[in-house]
Design a protein around this motif. Structure first.
Motif, PDB file in Angstrom:
ATOM      1  N   VAL A  55      77.017  35.392  72.301  1.00  0.00           N
ATOM      2  CA  VAL A  55      77.861  35.276  73.493  1.00  0.00           C
ATOM      3  C   VAL A  55      78.618  33.940  73.499  1.00  0.00           C
ATOM      4  N   PRO A  56      79.405  33.659  72.461  1.00  0.00           N
ATOM      5  CA  PRO A  56      80.125  32.379  72.411  1.00  0.00           C
ATOM      6  C   PRO A  56      81.226  32.336  73.470  1.00  0.00           C
ATOM      7  N   PRO A  57      81.418  31.181  74.110  1.00  0.00           N
ATOM      8  CA  PRO A  57      82.511  31.076  75.084  1.00  0.00           C
ATOM      9  C   PRO A  57      83.855  31.229  74.386  1.00  0.00           C
ATOM     10  N   ALA A  58      84.880  31.630  75.165  1.00  0.00           N
ATOM     11  CA  ALA A  58      86.231  31.770  74.599  1.00  0.00           C
ATOM     12  C   ALA A  58      86.640  30.435  73.975  1.00  0.00           C
ATOM     13  N   GLY A  59      87.292  30.520  72.812  1.00  0.00           N
ATOM     14  CA  GLY A  59      87.781  29.302  72.166  1.00  0.00           C
ATOM     15  C   GLY A  59      86.818  28.691  71.161  1.00  0.00           C
ATOM     16  N   ILE A  65      80.834  30.691  64.812  1.00  0.00           N
ATOM     17  CA  ILE A  65      80.288  32.002  65.214  1.00  0.00           C
ATOM     18  C   ILE A  65      79.752  32.726  63.975  1.00  0.00           C
ATOM     19  N   THR A  66      80.535  32.688  62.887  1.00  0.00           N
ATOM     20  CA  THR A  66      80.094  33.362  61.647  1.00  0.00           C
ATOM     21  C   THR A  66      78.799  32.737  61.133  1.00  0.00           C
ATOM     22  N   VAL A 106      81.772  19.594  68.562  1.00  0.00           N
ATOM     23  CA  VAL A 106      80.476  20.285  68.609  1.00  0.00           C
ATOM     24  C   VAL A 106      80.755  21.681  69.160  1.00  0.00           C
ATOM     25  N   SER A 107      80.205  22.707  68.482  1.00  0.00           N
ATOM     26  CA  SER A 107      80.438  24.091  68.931  1.00  0.00           C
ATOM     27  C   SER A 107      79.213  24.622  69.665  1.00  0.00           C
ATOM     28  N   TYR A 108      79.470  25.477  70.639  1.00  0.00           N
ATOM     29  CA  TYR A 108      78.368  26.115  71.384  1.00  0.00           C
ATOM     30  C   TYR A 108      78.377  27.608  71.067  1.00  0.00           C
ATOM     31  N   VAL A 109      77.330  28.066  70.386  1.00  0.00           N
ATOM     32  CA  VAL A 109      77.257  29.483  69.999  1.00  0.00           C
ATOM     33  C   VAL A 109      75.904  30.060  70.428  1.00  0.00           C
ATOM     34  N   PRO A 110      75.735  30.378  71.723  1.00  0.00           N
ATOM     35  CA  PRO A 110      74.465  30.965  72.155  1.00  0.00           C
ATOM     36  C   PRO A 110      74.279  32.370  71.581  1.00  0.00           C
ATOM     37  N   ALA A 111      73.038  32.732  71.361  1.00  0.00           N
ATOM     38  CA  ALA A 111      72.724  34.051  70.794  1.00  0.00           C
ATOM     39  C   ALA A 111      71.368  34.492  71.326  1.00  0.00           C
ATOM     40  N   HIS A 112      71.323  35.668  71.891  1.00  0.00           N
ATOM     41  CA  HIS A 112      70.091  36.139  72.552  1.00  0.00           C
ATOM     42  C   HIS A 112      69.424  37.247  71.736  1.00  0.00           C
ATOM     43  N   PRO A 113      68.297  36.942  71.093  1.00  0.00           N
ATOM     44  CA  PRO A 113      67.601  38.001  70.353  1.00  0.00           C
ATOM     45  C   PRO A 113      66.899  38.962  71.312  1.00  0.00           C
ATOM     46  N   MET A 114      67.148  40.249  71.157  1.00  0.00           N
ATOM     47  CA  MET A 114      66.520  41.248  72.023  1.00  0.00           C
ATOM     48  C   MET A 114      65.154  41.595  71.431  1.00  0.00           C
TER      49      MET A 114
END
Ligand SMILES: O=C(O)C(=O)C[C@]1(C(=O)O)C=C[C@@H](O)C=C1
Length: 296
Positions: A152-156, A162-163, A120-128
Motif C-alpha cells: 500500500v505505497p502512498p502516491a508518488g 516498490i519493486t 527515503v521511501s515509504y513502502v508499507p506492506a501487510h502480510p495476510m
C-alpha cells in the motif's frame, strides 16, 4: 547463480510474530539481507531475541539501528507506528526504505509521507498471515508461504522502492498485490477485523454465563466454539489498536453483518427452512472458494 541479498542491512523493529518470522526466513533461506538487526524497546523481548539468535545485532536503540540500515520494517502495533516512524526517520540513510506491516492503513500513508526526509521511501506492506500467538517465540520461517501480502505505497513512491519490497515479500514466500489504503481497510474489516470482533464477543458471552454453565461450556468446547477461541486468544493491544484505527470501516462492515444476522434470526423465528438453508449454502460456498484458492 544465487540471487544477491536484496539489502545490505535490514532492521526489524519489533521481533514479535511477524517480525521474528521475517528474521527466521532471512536466516534460513536468504537472500534477503547480508546483515540483520532487530530492535525493540522491551528488555524481555530483546533478551529472547538474543537467546533465539534471531539477528546479527539485537539492540534497544531504534535510532542507531535505523541509521545503519538500508531498510527498516516496523512490526509493531498499529498505534505505535506513527511515533516510532517520527523518531527514526530523521536518522535514516538517503536511499533507504521504511516499511511497516500494519493491519489498518487509515491515514498512515499521508501521515508518514509528511514526515519523510528527502530520499527515503515509504513502502508499507501487510502480510495476510498470522496466528493467535505473539512474541519472538511465535514466529516461523514459513508463515508467509503462499499467503498474500498487500502493498500500500502512498502516491508518488518511487517504483524501484516498490519493486524492491515486492521482491522482498516474494522471497519470503508470499504472493503480492498493490492496492489503495481505503480498499485495503475495507477488505481487512471483512476478512480479519470483523471475525476478531465476533470471536472476542462470543468468548466474552461464554465467560459471562452462570458459573456452572460456563464450566460445562468450556468442558465440552471441542466444537464450533473452539475455533472462535483460537482467534479470541490474539494479542489485546494489537486488536484494540486495530479496532480503534479502522473504526469507521469496521462499524460499517458490522452494520452489514448485523442486518444479515438479523435476517437469519428472522428466518429461524419464522421457521423459514428455505431461507435458512440458502444462507447456510452461501456460507459453504465461501469455504469451498477458499479451498480452491488454496487459502484455507
Ligand atoms: O490467522 C490468524 O489467527 C490471524 O489473526 C491472522 C490475521 C487474520 O485476521 O487473518 C490477523 C491480522 C493480520 O493483519 C492478518 C491476518
Amino acid at each position: 547463480m544465487a540471487d544477491a541479498p536484496l539489502f545490505d542491512t535490514l532492521t526489524i523493529i519489533g521481533p514479535g510474530l511477524i517480525g521474528s518470522s521475517i528474521l527466521r526466513r532471512a536466516r534460513q533461506t536468504g537472500p534477503l539481507a547480508r546483515r540483520l538487526i532487530t530492535a525493540d524497546s522491551a528488555p524481555a523481548v530483546l533478551q529472547r531475541a538474543r537467546e533465539l539468535d534471531l539477528a546479527d545485532e539485537v539492540t534497544a536503540s531504534l535510532t542507531e539501528a535505523a541509521a545503519k540500515s538500508d531498510a527498516v520494517i516496523l512490526c509493531i502495533p498499529t498505534g505505535a507506528i506513527r511515533p516510532v516512524a517520527a523518531a527514526i526517520l530523521p536518522h535514516m540513510r538517503p536511499g533507504s526504505i521504511l516499511s511497516d506491516v500494519a493491519s489498518v492503513r487509515s491515514t498512515l500513508g499521508p501521515d508518514i509521507s509528511a514526515l519523510l526526509p528527502e530520499d527515503v521511501s515509504y513502502v508499507p506492506a501487510h502480510p495476510m498471515a498470522g496466528t493467535e500467538y505473539s512474541g519472538p517465540d511465535a514466529g516461523f520461517a514459513t508463515l508467509f508461504e503462499n499467503r498474500w501480502t498487500l502493498l500500500v505505497p502512498p502516491a508518488g513512491t518511487p517504483s524501484e522502492a516498490i519493486t524492491t519490497m515486492e521482491t522482498f515479500w516474494q522471497r519470503c514466500g508470499a504472493r503480492t498485490r498493490q492496492i489503495t489504503d481505503q480498499y485495503h481497510d475495507q477488505i481487512c474489516a471483512m476478512v480479519s477485523h470483523l471475525p476478531h470482533l465476533l470471536a472476542f464477543t462470543i468468548c466474552d458471552t461464554a465467560d459471562r454465563l452462570s458459573a456452572d454453565l460456563r464450566a460445562d461450556v468450556l468442558e465440552y468446547a471441542a466444537s464450533g466454539f473452539r475455533d472462535f477461541t483460537r482467534i479470541a486468544a490474539s494479542d489485546p493491544t494489537m486488536w484494540r489498536d486495530i479496532f480503534l484505527t479502522n473504526r469507521d470501516v469496521l462499524l460499517a462492515t458490522f452494520e452489514r453483518f448485523e442486518k444479515d444476522a438479523h435476517l437469519m434470526v428472522e428466518a429461524i423465528r419464522n421457521g423459514d427452512s428455505e431461507a435458512i438453508t440458502e444462507r447456510i449454502r452461501r456460507g459453504r460456498r465461501i469455504r469451498q472458494g477458499l479451498i480452491e484458492n488454496k487459502q484455507a
